[in-house]
Design a protein around this motif. Structure first.
Motif, short mmCIF file in Angstrom:
data_model
loop_
_atom_site.label_atom_id
_atom_site.label_comp_id
_atom_site.label_asym_id
_atom_site.label_seq_id
_atom_site.Cartn_x
_atom_site.Cartn_y
_atom_site.Cartn_z
N ARG A 198 -7.38 11.61 -0.73
CA ARG A 198 -7.89 10.99 -1.95
C ARG A 198 -6.87 10.03 -2.53
NH1 ARG A 198 -9.80 15.80 -5.76
NH2 ARG A 198 -9.69 14.08 -7.25
N ALA A 199 -5.58 10.41 -2.48
CA ALA A 199 -4.54 9.51 -2.98
C ALA A 199 -4.47 8.24 -2.15
CB ALA A 199 -3.19 10.23 -2.97
N ALA B 63 -5.50 2.50 -1.78
CA ALA B 63 -6.10 1.33 -1.12
C ALA B 63 -6.96 0.53 -2.08
CB ALA B 63 -6.93 1.78 0.09
N HIS B 64 -7.67 1.24 -2.96
CA HIS B 64 -8.52 0.56 -3.94
C HIS B 64 -7.69 -0.15 -5.01
CE1 HIS B 64 -12.02 -0.11 -6.49
NE2 HIS B 64 -11.33 0.41 -7.50
N ALA B 65 -6.57 0.46 -5.40
CA ALA B 65 -5.79 -0.08 -6.52
C ALA B 65 -4.73 -1.09 -6.11
CB ALA B 65 -5.11 1.07 -7.26
N THR B 66 -4.33 -1.10 -4.83
CA THR B 66 -3.20 -1.93 -4.42
C THR B 66 -3.39 -3.42 -4.70
OG1 THR B 66 -2.44 -0.37 -2.75
CG2 THR B 66 -1.83 -2.67 -2.43
N LEU C 69 1.57 7.04 -6.57
CA LEU C 69 0.40 7.81 -6.95
C LEU C 69 0.53 9.26 -6.48
CD1 LEU C 69 -2.40 7.72 -8.24
CD2 LEU C 69 -3.33 7.09 -6.01
N TRP C 70 0.93 9.43 -5.22
CA TRP C 70 1.05 10.79 -4.69
C TRP C 70 2.13 11.58 -5.43
CZ3 TRP C 70 -0.92 14.79 -2.68
CH2 TRP C 70 -0.14 15.79 -2.15
N LEU D 216 0.84 -1.20 0.00
CA LEU D 216 0.00 0.00 0.00
C LEU D 216 0.87 1.25 0.00
CD1 LEU D 216 -2.74 1.45 0.26
CD2 LEU D 216 -2.54 1.18 2.75
N ALA D 217 1.94 1.24 0.79
CA ALA D 217 2.83 2.40 0.84
C ALA D 217 3.51 2.65 -0.50
CB ALA D 217 3.87 2.18 1.94
N VAL D 218 3.90 1.57 -1.18
CA VAL D 218 4.55 1.71 -2.49
C VAL D 218 3.59 2.33 -3.50
CG1 VAL D 218 5.50 0.42 -4.44
CG2 VAL D 218 6.20 -0.14 -2.11
N VAL D 219 2.36 1.82 -3.53
CA VAL D 219 1.37 2.35 -4.49
C VAL D 219 1.04 3.80 -4.15
CG1 VAL D 219 -0.97 2.08 -5.37
CG2 VAL D 219 0.44 0.07 -4.97
#
Length: 501
Positions: free
Chosen positions: A342-343, A348-351, A124-125, A117-120
């Protein structure tokens, strides 16, 4: 009574289109891939002209974005391997009655998921932050991404002063002016009698000064730049070459297994004006760019000379604003805290999908690259063995594929029509100046004839932009998806990438 200084009104950034493309490259991996495939990778086909776009900046941001996504997928692939190893260890430990290792493996699973999650989130951010800085920051877009290879940047810079355009056989019968957009005007102007000499103040005929088409191309271009009074107009003579001819032009294709040159010796360009052949013609190219680069109007003219007459072949095109695909950066408009939340929610949705699809993404990317390399090598092998004719031309450009006619606003339609008429007037004035200097009578260039040119098959920028576009001879068409008037743009929000073997 004179009016004093007036307050300045806000305007579009002069590099608005380039910034929007850079921002989209940061947020849309598909667009970043399209940019790099056309401008930054090995190939044999010509790249489309980046009209009104800082292509160096766009390539830099596309390269940065793709490298960041690649790093993300590699880290996620390592975490996926660790996750599967922990699951396997837990399963093996339970089946063999070892509770301790199974509990430790189970306890480590949430840490792996949190790391993913942190990587994604970080990727993204970072993309959102860069996109936001591109939209709000004062610095140039090119300096907000690291440079690419010096040789590549040199080649990209040359595209800005290209005097050779190579078009594909597929568009030879429709629109050889690849990358210019939608055709709004196509006309052969009335011939001008060049056999009638001008007279001196005493009424005696002067001796005409001989000239050829290359002379009038060159002198008209110089006059428009220096004396037309049109701010922001760019003028250049360009040789348009059919892609299947390049194999016989070593001065344009020094390496038959590489891309054609974009800048060639000016003597070849002059020859294309004075002695054109089918598939090798020089055009005088005029271009005016609207506020922020949202709309570009271009005119392509070719002088045709006989023993007694001069005729201009005139084609005009419009590049509309960028399409819906480039609205994506506007969705990231929010305060820093809200944007981070939002990021985090999007991450969380994309991970899960990105984590479990990371290996497939890496393998797919490698397979695509290997497949392209094989096809390119096969084509180069055929070139070296002289197996057949290769078409080195392009069918469109990145900027043209990004255009979307329904986004043309009232003011942009009005300004486009104005730019077109100003360019027509500049060409007429420059032609009259040239003929006068060569002692040719200019009776055929009267105000009445100029007005006739304006009124004949001129562009009609009116009607609802959602339902109408302009045809090649001033006719309004109701299907904006098809390229109006023979333009090569797809006209939709998600056009296909340019072929680049």
């Amino acid at each position: 009574m004179p009016i004093g200084p007036l307050p300045a009104l806000p305007k579009y950034r002069t590099d608005l289109v380039s910034r929007r493309m850079c921002r989209t490259a940061q947020l849309d991996p598909g667009f970043a891939r399209e940019v790099l495939a056309e401008y930054a990778e090995d190939g044999i086909r010509a790249a489309g002209l980046p009209v009104g776009v800082n292509v160096v900046a766009v390539v830099r941001h596309a390269r940065q974005a793709e490298a960041r996504v690649l790093r993300r997928d590699r880290v996620l692939a390592g975490l996926l391997t660790l996750l599967l190893a922990l699951l396997a260890l837990a399963g093996w430990s339970l089946t063999h009655g070892h509770g301790g290792p199974a509990a430790a493996a189970a306890a480590a699973l949430p840490a792996v998921l949190l790391a993913a999650l942190a990587v994604v989130y970080r990727e993204l951010w970072t993309s959102w932050r860069i996109a936001r800085e591109l939209g709000e920051g004062p610095g140039a877009a090119a300096v907000q991404a690291p440079p690419v290879e010096p040789e590549l940047e040199r080649q990209l810079e040359q595209l800005k002063r290209a005097n050779l355009v190579v078009y594909h056989e597929d568009v030879a019968g429709v629109n050889p002016f690849v990358g210019s957009g939608w055709r709004i005007y196509e006309q052969v102007w009335a011939p001008i009698n060049t056999a009638r000499p001008a007279k001196d103040p005493a009424g005696n005929p002067l001796t005409p000064v001989p000239f050829n088409a290359a002379d009038i191309h060159h002198q008209v271009a110089r006059w428009i730049i220096k004396d037309s009074g049109l701010d922001g107009i760019s003028v250049r003579n360009r040789l348009y070459a059919r892609g299947t001819f390049l194999g016989n032009l070593p001065w344009a294709l020094p390496d038959p297994t590489g891309r054609p040159l974009t800048v060639v010796d000016s003597q070849w360009v002059k020859s294309g004006a004075a002695n054109p052949t089918t598939g090798l013609e020089t055009y005088l190219c005029l271009r005016m760019i609207g506020d922020g680069g949202r709309v570009v109007v271009s005119m392509h003219l070719r002088a045709q000379l006989t023993r007694t007459s001069l005729t201009w072949n005139v084609n005009a095109y419009v590049l509309p604003p960028l399409g819906p695909r480039f609205d994506l950066p506007d969705r990231q408009v929010a305060g820093p805290v809200r944007l981070r939340m939002r990021a985090l929610a999007d991450a969380a949705h994309a991970t899960p999908g990105l984590l479990f699809g990371s290996v497939g993404a890496l393998l797919g990317r490698a397979a695509d690259a290997a497949g392209k390399a094989r096809r390119l090598e096969r084509t180069r092998r055929e070139i070296r063995k002289n197996y057949g004719t290769i078409d080195y031309g392009t069918t469109n450009s990145l900027r043209e594929r990004a255009s979307f006619w329904p986004y043309m606003e009232f003011a942009e339609r009005r300004d486009s029509s104005t730019y077109f008429k100003l360019m027509v007037q500049a060409v007429l004035d420059a032609t009259e100046h040239f003929l006068t200097a060569h002692h040719i009578d200019t009776a055929d260039l009267t105000a009445q004839q100029q007005q006739q040119i304006f009124n004949t098959q001129t562009t009609i920028f009116n009607g609802a932009i959602q339902n109408a576009v302009i045809g090649g001879v001033g006719n309004v068409q109701n299907n904006y998806v098809a390229p109006p008037g023979g333009g090569s743009s797809a006209g939709g929000p998600n056009p296909p990438a340019a072929p680049s073997p």
